[in-house]
Design an enzyme around this catalytic site. Sequence first.
Site, PDB file in Angstrom:
ATOM      1  N   MET A  23       0.854  -1.198   0.000  1.00 47.59           N
ATOM      2  CA  MET A  23       0.000   0.000   0.000  1.00 47.59           C
ATOM      3  C   MET A  23       0.884   1.241   0.000  1.00 47.59           C
ATOM      4  O   MET A  23       1.904   1.270   0.684  1.00 47.59           O
ATOM      5  CB  MET A  23      -0.875   0.003   1.251  1.00 47.59           C
ATOM      6  CG  MET A  23      -1.692   1.273   1.425  1.00 47.59           C
ATOM      7  SD  MET A  23      -2.753   1.216   2.891  1.00 47.59           S
ATOM      8  CE  MET A  23      -1.586   1.703   4.163  1.00 47.59           C
ATOM      9  N   ASN A  24       0.493   2.285  -0.784  1.00 45.69           N
ATOM     10  CA  ASN A  24       1.060   3.615  -0.526  1.00 45.69           C
ATOM     11  C   ASN A  24      -0.052   4.632  -0.347  1.00 45.69           C
ATOM     12  O   ASN A  24      -0.914   4.398   0.513  1.00 45.69           O
ATOM     13  CB  ASN A  24       2.194   3.999  -1.491  1.00 45.69           C
ATOM     14  CG  ASN A  24       1.905   4.000  -2.964  1.00 45.69           C
ATOM     15  OD1 ASN A  24       1.678   2.957  -3.551  1.00 45.69           O
ATOM     16  ND2 ASN A  24       1.950   5.153  -3.605  1.00 45.69           N
ATOM     17  N   ASP A  25      -0.081   5.726  -1.061  1.00 42.40           N
ATOM     18  CA  ASP A  25      -0.931   6.879  -0.719  1.00 42.40           C
ATOM     19  C   ASP A  25      -2.394   6.548  -0.383  1.00 42.40           C
ATOM     20  O   ASP A  25      -3.014   5.736  -1.062  1.00 42.40           O
ATOM     21  CB  ASP A  25      -1.021   7.847  -1.901  1.00 42.40           C
ATOM     22  CG  ASP A  25       0.303   8.176  -2.534  1.00 42.40           C
ATOM     23  OD1 ASP A  25       1.332   7.709  -2.057  1.00 42.40           O
ATOM     24  OD2 ASP A  25       0.284   8.908  -3.540  1.00 42.40           O
ATOM     25  N   GLN A  41      -3.487   3.427  -2.788  1.00 38.81           N
ATOM     26  CA  GLN A  41      -2.608   2.883  -3.816  1.00 38.81           C
ATOM     27  C   GLN A  41      -2.218   1.475  -3.392  1.00 38.81           C
ATOM     28  O   GLN A  41      -1.708   1.274  -2.280  1.00 38.81           O
ATOM     29  CB  GLN A  41      -1.354   3.772  -3.952  1.00 38.81           C
ATOM     30  CG  GLN A  41      -1.635   5.116  -4.595  1.00 38.81           C
ATOM     31  CD  GLN A  41      -1.882   4.967  -6.092  1.00 38.81           C
ATOM     32  OE1 GLN A  41      -0.964   4.875  -6.883  1.00 38.81           O
ATOM     33  NE2 GLN A  41      -3.142   4.947  -6.475  1.00 38.81           N
ATOM     34  N   TRP A  49       6.135  -1.685  -4.535  1.00 40.22           N
ATOM     35  CA  TRP A  49       5.343  -0.882  -5.487  1.00 40.22           C
ATOM     36  C   TRP A  49       5.281  -1.596  -6.843  1.00 40.22           C
ATOM     37  O   TRP A  49       6.275  -2.200  -7.271  1.00 40.22           O
ATOM     38  CB  TRP A  49       5.989   0.507  -5.631  1.00 40.22           C
ATOM     39  CG  TRP A  49       5.105   1.462  -6.369  1.00 40.22           C
ATOM     40  CD1 TRP A  49       4.110   2.228  -5.836  1.00 40.22           C
ATOM     41  CD2 TRP A  49       5.133   1.758  -7.767  1.00 40.22           C
ATOM     42  NE1 TRP A  49       3.507   2.969  -6.824  1.00 40.22           N
ATOM     43  CE2 TRP A  49       4.115   2.703  -8.018  1.00 40.22           C
ATOM     44  CE3 TRP A  49       5.901   1.310  -8.845  1.00 40.22           C
ATOM     45  CZ2 TRP A  49       3.849   3.219  -9.285  1.00 40.22           C
ATOM     46  CZ3 TRP A  49       5.648   1.815 -10.105  1.00 40.22           C
ATOM     47  CH2 TRP A  49       4.639   2.767 -10.326  1.00 40.22           C
ATOM     48  N   PHE A  81      -3.254   5.660 -10.599  1.00 39.78           N
ATOM     49  CA  PHE A  81      -2.455   6.407  -9.630  1.00 39.78           C
ATOM     50  C   PHE A  81      -3.385   7.201  -8.689  1.00 39.78           C
ATOM     51  O   PHE A  81      -4.597   7.077  -8.735  1.00 39.78           O
ATOM     52  CB  PHE A  81      -1.484   7.344 -10.364  1.00 39.78           C
ATOM     53  CG  PHE A  81      -0.180   6.689 -10.759  1.00 39.78           C
ATOM     54  CD1 PHE A  81      -0.037   5.308 -10.801  1.00 39.78           C
ATOM     55  CD2 PHE A  81       0.923   7.473 -11.103  1.00 39.78           C
ATOM     56  CE1 PHE A  81       1.169   4.707 -11.170  1.00 39.78           C
ATOM     57  CE2 PHE A  81       2.142   6.898 -11.468  1.00 39.78           C
ATOM     58  CZ  PHE A  81       2.266   5.513 -11.505  1.00 39.78           C
ATOM     59  N   SER A  82      -2.767   8.080  -7.893  1.00 36.76           N
ATOM     60  CA  SER A  82      -3.526   8.746  -6.828  1.00 36.76           C
ATOM     61  C   SER A  82      -4.568   9.733  -7.352  1.00 36.76           C
ATOM     62  O   SER A  82      -4.468  10.236  -8.465  1.00 36.76           O
ATOM     63  CB  SER A  82      -2.564   9.469  -5.889  1.00 36.76           C
ATOM     64  OG  SER A  82      -1.904   8.503  -5.111  1.00 36.76           O
ATOM     65  N   ARG A 152      -0.123  14.754 -12.227  1.00 38.81           N
ATOM     66  CA  ARG A 152      -0.917  13.717 -11.550  1.00 38.81           C
ATOM     67  C   ARG A 152      -1.515  14.166 -10.214  1.00 38.81           C
ATOM     68  O   ARG A 152      -1.269  15.240  -9.737  1.00 38.81           O
ATOM     69  CB  ARG A 152      -0.042  12.489 -11.315  1.00 38.81           C
ATOM     70  CG  ARG A 152       1.218  12.732 -10.503  1.00 38.81           C
ATOM     71  CD  ARG A 152       1.962  11.423 -10.260  1.00 38.81           C
ATOM     72  NE  ARG A 152       3.166  11.595  -9.491  1.00 38.81           N
ATOM     73  CZ  ARG A 152       4.386  11.754 -10.013  1.00 38.81           C
ATOM     74  NH1 ARG A 152       4.553  11.768 -11.326  1.00 38.81           N
ATOM     75  NH2 ARG A 152       5.435  11.904  -9.228  1.00 38.81           N
ATOM     76  N   GLU A 204       3.969  16.390  -5.487  1.00 40.06           N
ATOM     77  CA  GLU A 204       2.963  15.342  -5.625  1.00 40.06           C
ATOM     78  C   GLU A 204       1.795  15.627  -4.678  1.00 40.06           C
ATOM     79  O   GLU A 204       1.926  16.367  -3.705  1.00 40.06           O
ATOM     80  CB  GLU A 204       3.567  13.966  -5.255  1.00 40.06           C
ATOM     81  CG  GLU A 204       4.738  13.555  -6.127  1.00 40.06           C
ATOM     82  CD  GLU A 204       5.297  12.157  -5.810  1.00 40.06           C
ATOM     83  OE1 GLU A 204       5.552  11.414  -6.757  1.00 40.06           O
ATOM     84  OE2 GLU A 204       5.477  11.833  -4.629  1.00 40.06           O
TER      85      GLU A 204
HETATM   86  C1  FRU Z   1       3.052   9.650  -4.242  1.00 37.52           C
HETATM   87  C2  FRU Z   1       2.925   9.045  -5.626  1.00 37.52           C
HETATM   88  C3  FRU Z   1       1.927   9.816  -6.452  1.00 37.52           C
HETATM   89  C4  FRU Z   1       1.480   8.800  -7.460  1.00 37.52           C
HETATM   90  C5  FRU Z   1       1.477   7.526  -6.644  1.00 37.52           C
HETATM   91  C6  FRU Z   1       1.851   6.307  -7.428  1.00 37.52           C
HETATM   92  O1  FRU Z   1       3.496   8.768  -3.281  1.00 37.52           O
HETATM   93  O2  FRU Z   1       4.186   8.988  -6.238  1.00 37.52           O
HETATM   94  O3  FRU Z   1       2.447  10.997  -7.015  1.00 37.52           O
HETATM   95  O4  FRU Z   1       0.210   9.092  -7.990  1.00 37.52           O
HETATM   96  O5  FRU Z   1       2.395   7.715  -5.591  1.00 37.52           O
HETATM   97  O6  FRU Z   1       1.664   5.150  -6.667  1.00 37.52           O
END
Ligand code: FRU
Length: 496
Positions: A23-25, A41, A49, A81-82, A152, A204
């Site tokens: 998981m990220n954002d 994410q 990732w 993406f986010s 983005r 971002e």
């Molecule tokens: C921020 C980011 C966003 C992008 C997403 C991709 O952590 O790099 O800019 O949309 O993660 O996973």
Amino acid sequence: MSTITYTEKYRPQFHFTPPSKWMNDPNGMVYFEGEYHLFYQHHPNGTTWGPMHWGHAISTDLIHWEHRPIALAPDHNGYIFSGSAVVDWKDSSGFFAGKAGLVAIFTHADQYPNSDRPRQRQSLAYSLDKGRTWTMYDGNPVLYSEEIIDFRDPKVFWYEPKQQWVMVLAAGDRVHIYTSANLKDWSFGSEFGSLDGSHDGVWECPDLIELPVNGDLKQTKWVLIVSIGDNPKFTEGSRTQYFTGSFDGYSFVNDSGPETVLWLDHGRDNYAGVTWSDINLSNQEKLFIGWMSNWKYANHTPTETWRSAMTIPRVLSLRENASGIRLMQKPVVELEKLRQRSTTYKNIAVVPGKNILSGIKGDIFELICEVDLASSTEFGFKLRMSDSEETVVGYNKVTGKFFVDRSNSGESDFHGEFPCMHEVQAHSPNGKLKLQIFVDHSSIEVFVNDGECVITDQIFPAPSSTDMDMFVIGGEAKVESLVIYSLNSIHGIYGI
Ligand code: FRU
């Protein structure tokens, strides 16, 4: 596939984590018909990732989450993406036959045909069933640029005075602002920031919110939150800054000089955070959550079946202090539901070399302390402690700095820059300090003076490192009150 038990080593017990994998954002946070939605994410096939999807969870209290199937999966336009989600109350999009419904606005990421040049375009999806299932808009993408590569993370909100939607979008080293009547057709409004604030990394995940100053609903300011990506040149890695200023529906004007940099968090692990849409708190505060990791080492943290957690949800407000108008963060009150047994002290003297907390243990807990620093030069706590590990939290009255030191906090050999100490200048009005600390199996979050500054850090202590120490250096301090609550697990494992 291994069974998900939520008892895995380092698994957070009161922070949001994906059941498994990467998981990220946080994405698309929106409140609709009594439910908080949290998308994120997600790479469902790996613990690093990879091809991005939107994972999904729903909560009625921001603390306990029901995991839902993947909401958005890659299609012919690319990875997901986010981005954000809004309630389209008046059906401006025409997706909802005159009713209200949820629209997600996100970045589709792929490559230009026959090339490896990245292409990032903004798209829509909508849900007719309160976020349970999503349909891609057949007119996708709705906004793109041939020139800008990093383009983005759209965050959209309704701007009442001009009766229009506003989108803030990261565009390389700046933010673009667009407007729309129907979420499908977007016009360029303005850009901000190529010379303002920190440019230590690519911009971002922006967010633009209006908040009252000192709770006065007649005096509001706009806050532009901008995350900046990792850059090997800087030891801090990815982090989040903010600007305060004004907004007229098209442009943001910074109140500070371009050289001013304001950090949202002074730890290493609060990134890509944004606020929930369509929250109507009477005092107009906003609800925020961040990704509790850092691109510098996010792919290498020592967990096995899942990777990463979110911060605890926080309430954002603005307060004017001696330095100017500053963003405050406090934990959501819903967290109080997790409190169980408490240990309380009142008006006790803390003297060098004597640990009042010896014998007290804690691995998931909340600690609230009000202290008169008196003749001490340094006061603090050692938490998640054993003979060989400790996470040190403290305030040095001589330097006026508050710090968290995770140099010796536990497992840290996965990245050379993980073990570190960081500090922030903090006020101690009348020689007093107030701390609220949340400790989980792999994190610590410290709110100083009601959230005037915050330090959020991952730590990876051994499960058996549960001792605590309250220490003082150079003199005595007087603890006016100290409460330590052990916390219930949201997974229903501990103490229920
Ligand atoms: C921020 C980011 C966003 C992008 C997403 C991709 O952590 O790099 O800019 O949309 O993660 O996973």
